[in-house]
Design a protein around this motif. Structure first.
Motif, PDB file in Angstrom:
ATOM      1  N   LEU A   9       1.048  -1.037  -0.006  1.00  0.00           N
ATOM      2  CA  LEU A   9       0.202   0.074   0.005  1.00  0.00           C
ATOM      3  C   LEU A   9       0.882   1.369   0.107  1.00  0.00           C
ATOM      4  CD1 LEU A   9      -2.586  -1.032   2.513  1.00  0.00           C
ATOM      5  CD2 LEU A   9      -3.310  -0.518   0.116  1.00  0.00           C
ATOM      6  N   VAL A  10       0.323   2.276  -0.592  1.00  0.00           N
ATOM      7  CA  VAL A  10       1.161   3.615  -0.460  1.00  0.00           C
ATOM      8  C   VAL A  10       0.297   4.676   0.321  1.00  0.00           C
ATOM      9  CG1 VAL A  10       2.009   5.414  -1.869  1.00  0.00           C
ATOM     10  CG2 VAL A  10       1.994   3.120  -2.902  1.00  0.00           C
ATOM     11  N   ALA A  11       0.974   5.050   1.424  1.00  0.00           N
ATOM     12  CA  ALA A  11       0.262   5.974   2.089  1.00  0.00           C
ATOM     13  C   ALA A  11       0.998   7.535   1.439  1.00  0.00           C
ATOM     14  CB  ALA A  11       0.943   6.135   3.383  1.00  0.00           C
ATOM     15  N   GLU A  12      -0.147   8.010   0.903  1.00  0.00           N
ATOM     16  CA  GLU A  12       0.425   9.235   0.041  1.00  0.00           C
ATOM     17  C   GLU A  12       0.021  10.559   0.761  1.00  0.00           C
ATOM     18  OE1 GLU A  12      -0.587  10.910  -4.334  1.00  0.00           O
ATOM     19  OE2 GLU A  12      -1.994  10.895  -2.641  1.00  0.00           O
ATOM     20  N   ARG A  13      -1.019  10.267   1.434  1.00  0.00           N
ATOM     21  CA  ARG A  13      -1.644  11.774   2.092  1.00  0.00           C
ATOM     22  C   ARG A  13      -2.174  11.479   3.328  1.00  0.00           C
ATOM     23  NH1 ARG A  13      -6.182  14.608   1.710  1.00  0.00           N
ATOM     24  NH2 ARG A  13      -7.379  13.153   1.161  1.00  0.00           N
ATOM     25  N   ALA A  14      -2.297  12.257   4.252  1.00  0.00           N
ATOM     26  CA  ALA A  14      -2.522  12.147   5.586  1.00  0.00           C
ATOM     27  C   ALA A  14      -3.295  13.376   5.985  1.00  0.00           C
ATOM     28  CB  ALA A  14      -1.721  11.847   6.315  1.00  0.00           C
ATOM     29  N   TYR A  30      -4.248   8.498   3.803  1.00  0.00           N
ATOM     30  CA  TYR A  30      -5.014   7.892   2.429  1.00  0.00           C
ATOM     31  C   TYR A  30      -3.912   7.368   1.417  1.00  0.00           C
ATOM     32  CZ  TYR A  30      -8.900  10.998   4.234  1.00  0.00           C
ATOM     33  OH  TYR A  30      -9.811  11.619   4.970  1.00  0.00           O
ATOM     34  N   ALA A  31      -4.540   6.447   0.646  1.00  0.00           N
ATOM     35  CA  ALA A  31      -3.805   5.904  -0.413  1.00  0.00           C
ATOM     36  C   ALA A  31      -4.180   6.736  -1.777  1.00  0.00           C
ATOM     37  CB  ALA A  31      -4.409   4.474  -0.701  1.00  0.00           C
ATOM     38  N   PRO A  32      -3.166   6.684  -2.680  1.00  0.00           N
ATOM     39  CA  PRO A  32      -3.202   7.798  -3.899  1.00  0.00           C
ATOM     40  C   PRO A  32      -4.727   7.516  -4.600  1.00  0.00           C
ATOM     41  CG  PRO A  32      -1.248   6.583  -3.961  1.00  0.00           C
ATOM     42  CD  PRO A  32      -1.873   5.863  -2.810  1.00  0.00           C
ATOM     43  N   SER A  33      -5.526   6.426  -4.181  1.00  0.00           N
ATOM     44  CA  SER A  33      -6.747   6.436  -4.703  1.00  0.00           C
ATOM     45  C   SER A  33      -7.788   7.039  -4.244  1.00  0.00           C
ATOM     46  CB  SER A  33      -7.244   4.986  -4.723  1.00  0.00           C
ATOM     47  OG  SER A  33      -7.339   4.529  -3.471  1.00  0.00           O
ATOM     48  N   GLY A  34      -7.352   7.697  -3.030  1.00  0.00           N
ATOM     49  CA  GLY A  34      -8.365   8.605  -2.151  1.00  0.00           C
ATOM     50  C   GLY A  34      -9.025   7.427  -1.088  1.00  0.00           C
ATOM     51  N   GLN A  35      -8.491   6.256  -1.204  1.00  0.00           N
ATOM     52  CA  GLN A  35      -9.122   5.486  -0.324  1.00  0.00           C
ATOM     53  C   GLN A  35      -8.437   5.543   1.083  1.00  0.00           C
ATOM     54  OE1 GLN A  35     -10.944   2.230   0.420  1.00  0.00           O
ATOM     55  NE2 GLN A  35     -12.200   2.564  -1.017  1.00  0.00           N
ATOM     56  N   GLY A  36      -9.166   5.705   2.318  1.00  0.00           N
ATOM     57  CA  GLY A  36      -8.528   5.582   3.620  1.00  0.00           C
ATOM     58  C   GLY A  36      -7.886   4.411   3.817  1.00  0.00           C
ATOM     59  N   ILE A  37      -6.702   4.336   4.406  1.00  0.00           N
ATOM     60  CA  ILE A  37      -6.115   3.150   4.721  1.00  0.00           C
ATOM     61  C   ILE A  37      -5.762   2.908   6.181  1.00  0.00           C
ATOM     62  CG2 ILE A  37      -5.239   2.509   2.663  1.00  0.00           C
ATOM     63  CD1 ILE A  37      -2.611   3.681   3.493  1.00  0.00           C
ATOM     64  N   GLU A  38      -5.937   4.002   7.028  1.00  0.00           N
ATOM     65  CA  GLU A  38      -5.911   4.060   8.331  1.00  0.00           C
ATOM     66  C   GLU A  38      -6.365   5.258   8.833  1.00  0.00           C
ATOM     67  OE1 GLU A  38      -1.827   4.970   9.575  1.00  0.00           O
ATOM     68  OE2 GLU A  38      -2.169   4.751  11.777  1.00  0.00           O
ATOM     69  N   HIS A  39      -6.992   4.822  10.280  1.00  0.00           N
ATOM     70  CA  HIS A  39      -7.695   5.716  10.964  1.00  0.00           C
ATOM     71  C   HIS A  39      -7.120   5.931  12.388  1.00  0.00           C
ATOM     72  CE1 HIS A  39     -10.639   7.681  13.568  1.00  0.00           C
ATOM     73  NE2 HIS A  39     -10.864   8.479  12.579  1.00  0.00           N
ATOM     74  N   LEU A  40      -6.544   7.011  12.650  1.00  0.00           N
ATOM     75  CA  LEU A  40      -5.768   6.792  14.168  1.00  0.00           C
ATOM     76  C   LEU A  40      -6.310   7.854  15.128  1.00  0.00           C
ATOM     77  CD1 LEU A  40      -3.323   6.007  15.850  1.00  0.00           C
ATOM     78  CD2 LEU A  40      -1.956   7.755  14.985  1.00  0.00           C
ATOM     79  N   HIS A  41      -6.555   7.460  16.239  1.00  0.00           N
ATOM     80  CA  HIS A  41      -6.910   8.210  17.349  1.00  0.00           C
ATOM     81  C   HIS A  41      -5.886   8.093  18.623  1.00  0.00           C
ATOM     82  CE1 HIS A  41     -10.805  10.230  17.549  1.00  0.00           C
ATOM     83  NE2 HIS A  41     -10.258  10.526  18.797  1.00  0.00           N
ATOM     84  N   ALA A  42      -5.051   9.038  18.611  1.00  0.00           N
ATOM     85  CA  ALA A  42      -3.787   9.146  19.653  1.00  0.00           C
ATOM     86  C   ALA A  42      -4.011   9.735  20.848  1.00  0.00           C
ATOM     87  CB  ALA A  42      -2.717   9.132  18.830  1.00  0.00           C
TER      88      ALA A  42
END
Lengths: 286, 286
Positions: free
Chosen positions: B174-179, B212-224
């Motif tokens: 997976l590519v984490a492109e944007r956050a 988000y991945a480049p596709s715009g799909q979210g791949i991780e949601h973090l609550h820290a």
DNA sequence: TCTTTCTGTTCTATATCAGATACAGAAACC
DNA sequence: GGTTTCTGTATCTGATATAGAACAGAAAGA
């Protein structure tokens, strides 16, 4: 007087609150009944009740007599958000009415920490001002500012209540070139709590910022406290670089209105301060 | 069990704490005597005492029998700081021992907010994991992560306890492109408080991040959630642009060590962290 | 040394909060 | 309609934080 704050009730309140906001208890779903909660947590129903009261006050739950207690869909709480790239400036852009109340003003001798942060000379005093920022009639930040005396005298007390401090400083010919800030959290003491309309002991977002002139001299030391329900920091990051040196770079946030493409960080005219690890232009503090 | 927490004492404690950290009460100076404080604030000396006890526990004041109560020069513990540009990665670089404890793991149906943030399809479940980050043996952050099920299955439960999640995701191709992230503050509920070794109701630095991945799909949601005395966000900004379009741009922070050397030796033999604002009563029997 | 002024400690009232119980009203289900 | 299960409300009792005072010990100044 100060409304008293129960103890076990608070504990249970925080527990349930966490469950709700973390999504463990889903919106629309029914919470366990008051007697059940009481038994589950080994407290009396009165205590459960007090906790639920607080949750209800904040709109997190809805109680229907005879039916049960239900989790409310996220209470649509969109706080004002600040982007790092432009600090507070966007508030004005958004056309929202923000005003400032000057709570306190005077000249005091600096503390050691201040003297060092602002690189003051021995004996030099600082101007201390406490301001309250209000947006749409509601206070959201409490600002304690310290400025070296010789700089502080360049503007009046009335100026402080009407214009942003940075603007005043730059009007005086000073150049704010660099800033260093730390973001943390703390609890609200009595005065901050009252100013912001919060309970004592509420959570606050805390920001400490020192602004430096090109000379390396500090020109402003800010201690800001924000109501987290009305103000938060928000930013977008993009992954840049390749291989092992990949890292995240902040991009200007897309705001409503002036549409900036969310994916493409195209907008970013010249300023792409893409720096690599080593080359931080550290002009100050050898 | 739950050690009870006085009320007026807490109020006074917070008041004095604010005064001290804000520099209103200067280091080395003597506080008003206990009887004086009692009278000034309309409380009994026992209550004053409790407030002072708390301050003393955190090292903010020093009490000398027969002499008075004195403000301690802020022992300025240096919390681990995070730069936005590299998120957590610098922790590893710094060679500090960080480990992760997996507190909870499982697959659950997403809440509406999650489903929307991760752009999940109807019926898709999410992997929920709760982790505790520990540095030098001391916990400093509590992480609640949600990942779409189809992505979550690409790594094992054991992986989670040993490697950063982002690394696992990228290992899976997976590519984490944007956050996109938001920083706020909240109070510690019972479980977070216990995990982080805090009192219930302590202040926490809260971070919500969606990757988000480049596709715009979210791949991780973090609550820290971070202990503000052990972890804070820090950044340097430079003023860029000209005229009306001047704004602040984040630059990568100079690292090595932790915070930049303040007075002298940056070498802080880690040692026992003295508490700073944000209160952090370590549970030690006096 | 004597006096004053602190913190450290203990004690006992009192106010306030938590626990337990009982009962009324409202909604849902049979 | 009757029954069950909720929330809403009131009252009483035990627990605990706060108030107030008294006294001992330590430090500082006359």
């Amino acid at each position: 007087m100060s409304s008293v704050e129960p103890l076990k009730a608070r504990r249970l309140y925080l527990l349930l609150r966490d469950r709700i906001v973390s999504g463990e208890e889903r919106p629309q779903s029914r919470l366990p009944s008051e007697p059940t909660l009481a038994e589950q947590h080994g407290v009396s129903r009165v205590t459960v009740r007090r906790a639920l009261d607080k949750l209800a006050n904040e709109g997190l739950i809805e109680r229907r007599p005879g039916s049960g207690t239900f989790v409310n869909g996220s209470k649509a709480n969109f706080p004002v958000t600040a982007d790092f790239s432009n600090l507070l400036s966007h508030l004005v852009e958004m056309g929202r009415r923000t005003e400032v109340k000057l709570l306190s003003f005077g000249y005091v001798p600096p503390t050691p920490v201040l003297a060092e942060a602002l690189r003051l000379e021995a004996g030099e005093r600082v101007q201390r001002s406490v301001r309250l920022r209000v947006i749409d009639g509601q206070p959201f930040s409490y600002l304690v500012t310290h400025v070296p005396e010789r700089i502080g005298v360049s503007y009046s007390e009335a100026d402080l209540a009407s214009k942003p401090l940075l603007e005043l400083l730059e009007r005086s010919g000073l150049v704010a070139e660099r800033a260093s800030q730390t973001i943390g959290a703390t609890l609200a003491g009595p005065d901050i709590a009252e100013a912001l309309g919060l309970e004592i002991g509420a959570a606050l977002l805390a920001l400490t910022r020192v602004v430096y002139a090109p000379s390396g001299q500090g020109i402003e030391h800010l201690h800001a406290f924000y109501r987290p329900d009305r103000y938060s920091f928000q930013m977008d990051l993009v992954r840049t670089g390749a291989g092992n040196s990949r890292s995240w770079t902040p991009v200007e946030r897309a705001r409503k209105g002036d549409a900036k493409p969310r994916n493409e960080a195209s907008a970013r005219p010249e300023s792409n301060p893409q720096m690599r690890r080593g080359d931080v232009p550290r002009r100050t503090k050898a």
